[in-house]
Design an enzyme around this catalytic site. Structure first.
Site, PDB file in Angstrom:
ATOM      1  N   HIS A 244       7.205  -7.378  -2.108  1.00 13.19           N
ATOM      2  CA  HIS A 244       6.961  -6.770  -0.852  1.00 13.19           C
ATOM      3  C   HIS A 244       7.755  -7.150   0.262  1.00 13.19           C
ATOM      4  O   HIS A 244       7.908  -6.780   1.398  1.00 13.19           O
ATOM      5  CB  HIS A 244       5.442  -6.858  -0.395  1.00 13.19           C
ATOM      6  CG  HIS A 244       4.500  -6.097  -1.213  1.00 13.19           C
ATOM      7  ND1 HIS A 244       4.601  -4.905  -1.734  1.00 13.19           N
ATOM      8  CD2 HIS A 244       3.244  -6.592  -1.688  1.00 13.19           C
ATOM      9  CE1 HIS A 244       3.428  -4.532  -2.240  1.00 13.19           C
ATOM     10  NE2 HIS A 244       2.757  -5.472  -2.383  1.00 13.19           N
TER      11      HIS A 244
ATOM     12  N   SER B  65      -4.575   2.474   4.529  1.00 14.89           N
ATOM     13  CA  SER B  65      -4.786   1.904   3.252  1.00 14.89           C
ATOM     14  C   SER B  65      -4.620   0.456   3.354  1.00 14.89           C
ATOM     15  O   SER B  65      -5.469  -0.343   2.939  1.00 14.89           O
ATOM     16  CB  SER B  65      -3.729   2.328   2.252  1.00 14.89           C
ATOM     17  OG  SER B  65      -3.970   1.829   0.955  1.00 14.89           O
TER      18      SER B  65
ATOM     19  N   LYS C   1       0.631  -1.147   0.150  1.00 17.59           N
ATOM     20  CA  LYS C   1       0.123   0.082  -0.149  1.00 17.59           C
ATOM     21  C   LYS C   1       1.008   1.257   0.142  1.00 17.59           C
ATOM     22  O   LYS C   1       0.443   2.203   0.702  1.00 17.59           O
ATOM     23  CB  LYS C   1      -1.050   0.014   1.167  1.00 17.59           C
ATOM     24  CG  LYS C   1      -1.921  -1.393   1.270  1.00 17.59           C
ATOM     25  CD  LYS C   1      -2.423  -1.773  -0.107  1.00 17.59           C
ATOM     26  CE  LYS C   1      -3.264  -0.768  -0.455  1.00 17.59           C
ATOM     27  NZ  LYS C   1      -3.753  -1.353  -2.046  1.00 17.59           N
TER      28      LYS C   1
END
Length: 295
Positions: free
Chosen positions: A108, A138, A48
């Site tokens: 990630h 988020s 995010k």
């Protein structure tokens, strides 16, 4: 895709102390032994933090601003998510192994879990970082709609988990600091979401310089337009609406929700803000890494 009961909403599993999706943890050896190629470009972020945005910008750059070429497929096939392996649904490692060079690779993972072949091959990497409070908000909404995550619980509960690093891909604090330190020794372009919001042209120019590419101004302007939040939100190749409702439920919260800086003010209570800031200072006070919480 058939009904994947049992695949979704499962608890995270630790890999070397980092909570990951159970299915990634089960297939960890595939990720760990992933063979990077010297001309791979890695796009790394904490979740995010502008991953899809950065991916779309870079894919447009790789295709010299040709938007038709960028319609060739959805973003998660143009820029595969390396460590996302879900049995019977997707395998990022296999996707990448079947791709021709030059490849764009999404991750990630914190630096300590990145497959060693990326360091060995001295691959170029772009890291996009976003301020912690906006990421937390988020991520909370993303947890609700993307069902590979465990149930988020209430906002208060989720915020506690976020601050403790008990969310997928672990601690935001360690993640942003880890990549920040690593850029001293490797070819890492470290960008900030807030800077990209404020001055997309300047930041895209940084990416072009980093990639040793030169594009005419009109092409750069076209890239700015096509990678803007409002255009991407309407673009089925970028907004994840092609995903199955069982995987991502956009009726709960759209994948591309607001795309602004400072939305945390609409979510945090005063007490939460104060607790968060105190914790933040403990974890980030010593770092040379500085964020803006709004622009």
């Amino acid at each position: 895709m058939d009904n994947h009961q049992g695949v979704f909403r499962r608890e995270l599993v630790d890999v070397q102390g980092i909570p990951l999706f159970w299915s990634t943890a089960e297939q960890w050896s595939q990720v760990e032994t992933f063979e990077a190629r010297p001309d791979d470009l890695l796009i790394s972020t904490y979740p995010k933090s502008g991953t899809t945005w950065t991916s779309e910008i870079v894919d447009l750059i790789y295709n010299n601003g040709d938007t038709e070429k960028c319609k060739r497929d959805v973003i998660y096939k143009r820029v595969p998510f390396m460590e996302l392996i879900i049995p019977g649904v997707t395998n990022g490692v296999e996707q990448l192994n079947n791709m021709q060079s030059p490849r764009l690779v999404k991750t990630h993972l914190p630096v300590e879990l990145l497959p060693s072949s990326f360091w060995k091959n001295d691959c170029k990497m772009i890291y996009m970082a976003r301020n912690a409070k906006d990421v937390a908000v988020s991520y909370y909404y993303f947890y609700q709609m993307a069902k590979i995550h465990p149930e988020p619980g209430t906002w208060e509960e989720f915020l506690d988990k976020f601050m403790a690093g008990k969310v997928s891909f672990g601690s935001w604090y360690d993640h942003v600091k880890g990549w920040w330190e690593k850029k001293r020794d490797y070819r890492i372009l470290y960008l900030f979401y807030e800077d990209m919001k404020e001055d997309p042209k300047g930041e895209i120019q940084k990416i072009l310089t980093f990639l040793e590419k030169d594009l005419p101004e009109e092409t750069v302007n076209k890239i700015i337009y096509h990678s803007s939040f409002n255009v991407m939100k309407q673009n089925p190749n970028a907004n994840y609406t092609s995903m199955n409702k069982e995987e991502m439920d956009h009726s709960v919260s759209p994948f591309m929700r607001k795309g602004i800086s400072g939305d945390w003010k609409n979510q945090f209570t005063v007490a939460q803000y104060e607790r968060f800031e105190e914790n933040y200072e403990k974890k980030m006070g010593e770092s040379t890494l500085k964020f803006r919480s709004e622009i």
